[in-house]
Design a protein around this motif. Structure first.
Motif, PDB file in Angstrom:
ATOM      1  N   ASN A 117       0.824  -1.198   0.000  1.00 31.31           N
ATOM      2  CA  ASN A 117       0.000   0.000   0.000  1.00 31.31           C
ATOM      3  C   ASN A 117       0.862   1.254   0.000  1.00 31.31           C
ATOM      4  OD1 ASN A 117      -1.477   2.242   1.661  1.00 31.31           O
ATOM      5  ND2 ASN A 117      -3.082   0.941   0.786  1.00 31.31           N
ATOM      6  N   PHE A 118       1.917   1.250   0.798  1.00 30.46           N
ATOM      7  CA  PHE A 118       2.852   2.382   0.843  1.00 30.46           C
ATOM      8  C   PHE A 118       3.471   2.608  -0.535  1.00 30.46           C
ATOM      9  CE2 PHE A 118       7.212   3.947   1.343  1.00 30.46           C
ATOM     10  CZ  PHE A 118       6.984   5.124   2.028  1.00 30.46           C
ATOM     11  N   GLN A 119       3.904   1.521  -1.155  1.00 27.18           N
ATOM     12  CA  GLN A 119       4.580   1.618  -2.447  1.00 27.18           C
ATOM     13  C   GLN A 119       3.656   2.099  -3.563  1.00 27.18           C
ATOM     14  OE1 GLN A 119       6.759  -2.046  -3.189  1.00 27.18           O
ATOM     15  NE2 GLN A 119       7.330  -2.123  -1.027  1.00 27.18           N
ATOM     16  N   GLU A 120       2.343   1.991  -3.362  1.00 26.70           N
ATOM     17  CA  GLU A 120       1.396   2.470  -4.371  1.00 26.70           C
ATOM     18  C   GLU A 120       1.356   3.994  -4.446  1.00 26.70           C
ATOM     19  OE1 GLU A 120      -2.221   0.582  -3.134  1.00 26.70           O
ATOM     20  OE2 GLU A 120      -1.735  -1.297  -4.158  1.00 26.70           O
ATOM     21  N   THR A 121       1.534   4.669  -3.318  1.00 22.17           N
ATOM     22  CA  THR A 121       1.474   6.133  -3.330  1.00 22.17           C
ATOM     23  C   THR A 121       2.855   6.787  -3.237  1.00 22.17           C
ATOM     24  OG1 THR A 121       1.162   6.273  -0.930  1.00 22.17           O
ATOM     25  CG2 THR A 121      -0.829   6.183  -2.288  1.00 22.17           C
ATOM     26  N   TYR A 122       3.868   6.000  -2.920  1.00 23.07           N
ATOM     27  CA  TYR A 122       5.202   6.568  -2.733  1.00 23.07           C
ATOM     28  C   TYR A 122       5.752   7.260  -3.982  1.00 23.07           C
ATOM     29  CZ  TYR A 122       9.929   7.057  -0.864  1.00 23.07           C
ATOM     30  OH  TYR A 122      11.129   7.555  -0.435  1.00 23.07           O
ATOM     31  N   PRO A 123       5.587   6.686  -5.187  1.00 25.18           N
ATOM     32  CA  PRO A 123       6.094   7.406  -6.374  1.00 25.18           C
ATOM     33  C   PRO A 123       5.429   8.771  -6.563  1.00 25.18           C
ATOM     34  CG  PRO A 123       5.669   5.118  -6.917  1.00 25.18           C
ATOM     35  CD  PRO A 123       5.101   5.343  -5.542  1.00 25.18           C
ATOM     36  N   ALA A 124       4.143   8.859  -6.279  1.00 30.41           N
ATOM     37  CA  ALA A 124       3.458  10.147  -6.401  1.00 30.41           C
ATOM     38  C   ALA A 124       4.031  11.142  -5.397  1.00 30.41           C
ATOM     39  CB  ALA A 124       1.955   9.970  -6.183  1.00 30.41           C
ATOM     40  N   PHE A 125       4.286  10.682  -4.172  1.00 30.44           N
ATOM     41  CA  PHE A 125       4.859  11.560  -3.147  1.00 30.44           C
ATOM     42  C   PHE A 125       6.217  12.086  -3.594  1.00 30.44           C
ATOM     43  CE2 PHE A 125       7.724  11.972   0.523  1.00 30.44           C
ATOM     44  CZ  PHE A 125       7.101  13.009   1.201  1.00 30.44           C
ATOM     45  N   VAL A 126       7.080  11.196  -4.062  1.00 33.73           N
ATOM     46  CA  VAL A 126       8.428  11.606  -4.473  1.00 33.73           C
ATOM     47  C   VAL A 126       8.352  12.586  -5.644  1.00 33.73           C
ATOM     48  CG1 VAL A 126      10.621  10.812  -5.464  1.00 33.73           C
ATOM     49  CG2 VAL A 126       9.566   9.539  -3.590  1.00 33.73           C
ATOM     50  N   GLY A 127       7.519  12.286  -6.636  1.00 33.22           N
ATOM     51  CA  GLY A 127       7.392  13.178  -7.784  1.00 33.22           C
ATOM     52  C   GLY A 127       6.867  14.551  -7.398  1.00 33.22           C
ATOM     53  N   LEU A 128       5.828  14.571  -6.585  1.00 29.05           N
ATOM     54  CA  LEU A 128       5.275  15.860  -6.145  1.00 29.05           C
ATOM     55  C   LEU A 128       6.261  16.620  -5.273  1.00 29.05           C
ATOM     56  CD1 LEU A 128       1.625  14.716  -5.371  1.00 29.05           C
ATOM     57  CD2 LEU A 128       2.326  16.349  -7.152  1.00 29.05           C
ATOM     58  N   LEU A 129       6.972  15.908  -4.423  1.00 28.03           N
ATOM     59  CA  LEU A 129       7.943  16.553  -3.550  1.00 28.03           C
ATOM     60  C   LEU A 129       9.059  17.209  -4.364  1.00 28.03           C
ATOM     61  CD1 LEU A 129       8.305  16.712  -0.415  1.00 28.03           C
ATOM     62  CD2 LEU A 129      10.047  14.984  -0.696  1.00 28.03           C
ATOM     63  N   LEU A 130       9.561  16.505  -5.343  1.00 28.12           N
ATOM     64  CA  LEU A 130      10.609  17.088  -6.197  1.00 28.12           C
ATOM     65  C   LEU A 130      10.061  18.263  -6.996  1.00 28.12           C
ATOM     66  CD1 LEU A 130      12.459  13.850  -7.349  1.00 28.12           C
ATOM     67  CD2 LEU A 130      13.168  15.501  -5.604  1.00 28.12           C
ATOM     68  N   GLY A 131       8.800  18.143  -7.452  1.00 24.45           N
ATOM     69  CA  GLY A 131       8.170  19.267  -8.137  1.00 24.45           C
ATOM     70  C   GLY A 131       8.077  20.492  -7.247  1.00 24.45           C
ATOM     71  N   LEU A 132       7.711  20.286  -5.986  1.00 16.55           N
ATOM     72  CA  LEU A 132       7.637  21.398  -5.039  1.00 16.55           C
ATOM     73  C   LEU A 132       9.016  22.004  -4.793  1.00 16.55           C
ATOM     74  CD1 LEU A 132       5.138  19.898  -2.439  1.00 16.55           C
ATOM     75  CD2 LEU A 132       4.707  21.830  -3.985  1.00 16.55           C
ATOM     76  N   ALA A 133      10.025  21.145  -4.707  1.00 15.03           N
ATOM     77  CA  ALA A 133      11.386  21.642  -4.471  1.00 15.03           C
ATOM     78  C   ALA A 133      11.849  22.516  -5.642  1.00 15.03           C
ATOM     79  CB  ALA A 133      12.348  20.479  -4.258  1.00 15.03           C
ATOM     80  N   PHE A 134      11.571  22.084  -6.858  1.00 12.57           N
ATOM     81  CA  PHE A 134      12.004  22.847  -8.022  1.00 12.57           C
ATOM     82  C   PHE A 134      11.160  24.091  -8.242  1.00 12.57           C
ATOM     83  CE2 PHE A 134      13.947  18.728  -9.280  1.00 12.57           C
ATOM     84  CZ  PHE A 134      15.249  19.177  -9.304  1.00 12.57           C
ATOM     85  N   ALA A 135       9.871  24.000  -7.899  1.00 15.27           N
ATOM     86  CA  ALA A 135       8.984  25.156  -8.087  1.00 15.27           C
ATOM     87  C   ALA A 135       9.159  26.178  -6.976  1.00 15.27           C
ATOM     88  CB  ALA A 135       7.529  24.690  -8.147  1.00 15.27           C
TER      89      ALA A 135
END
Length: 137
Positions: free
Chosen positions: A66-84
């Protein structure tokens, strides 16, 4: 592209903590499976397809999946926030909310507590949505 230093540092800390949480999931799942099936099974090639049958080992495996199902979205959004350079704080709060909810989720799932566990999962999804909103704010 320049990262907003305070926000980026906080986001990178959350990213590091999320990796720790991933390792906790992997370790917990492996520990409970090894406890049931033995260290020879753990060290071996696992060709026979044996799976742990205990409730705890099964719950740990499902919680990890279950964790691994949402983890890629978290990482992608987090990196997007860091760059934005999320200046609104909504994304930062959402990332923190996701991480805290995912930490709380583990003992709830292992204990077999229904409904509250689902509510905590829903809170983690709200965190992801807040992160996504933070990208557009």
């Amino acid at each position: 592209m320049e990262l907003a230093s305070a926000d980026a540092t906080y986001l990178l800390t959350l990213l590091s903590l999320s990796v720790v949480l991933l390792l906790v999931h992997i370790g917990l799942q492996g520990m409970l499976a090894t406890k049931e099936l033995g260290s020879a099974w753990n060290a071996g090639p696992r060709d026979e397809g044996r799976e742990p049958q205990s409730a705890q080992a099964g719950r740990a495996a499902r919680a990890s999946k279950n964790f691994q199902e949402t983890y890629p979205a978290f990482v992608g959004l987090l990196l997007g926030l860091a760059f934005a350079g999320d200046t609104s704080g909504v994304g930062l709060f959402g990332a923190s909310l996701w991480l805290v909810a995912r930490v709380i989720y583990i003992p709830l799932y292992l204990s077999g507590i229904p409904y509250i566990r689902s509510l905590v999962w829903l809170v983690s999804i709200v965190g992801l949505l807040m992160m996504m909103f933070g990208l557009f704010a």
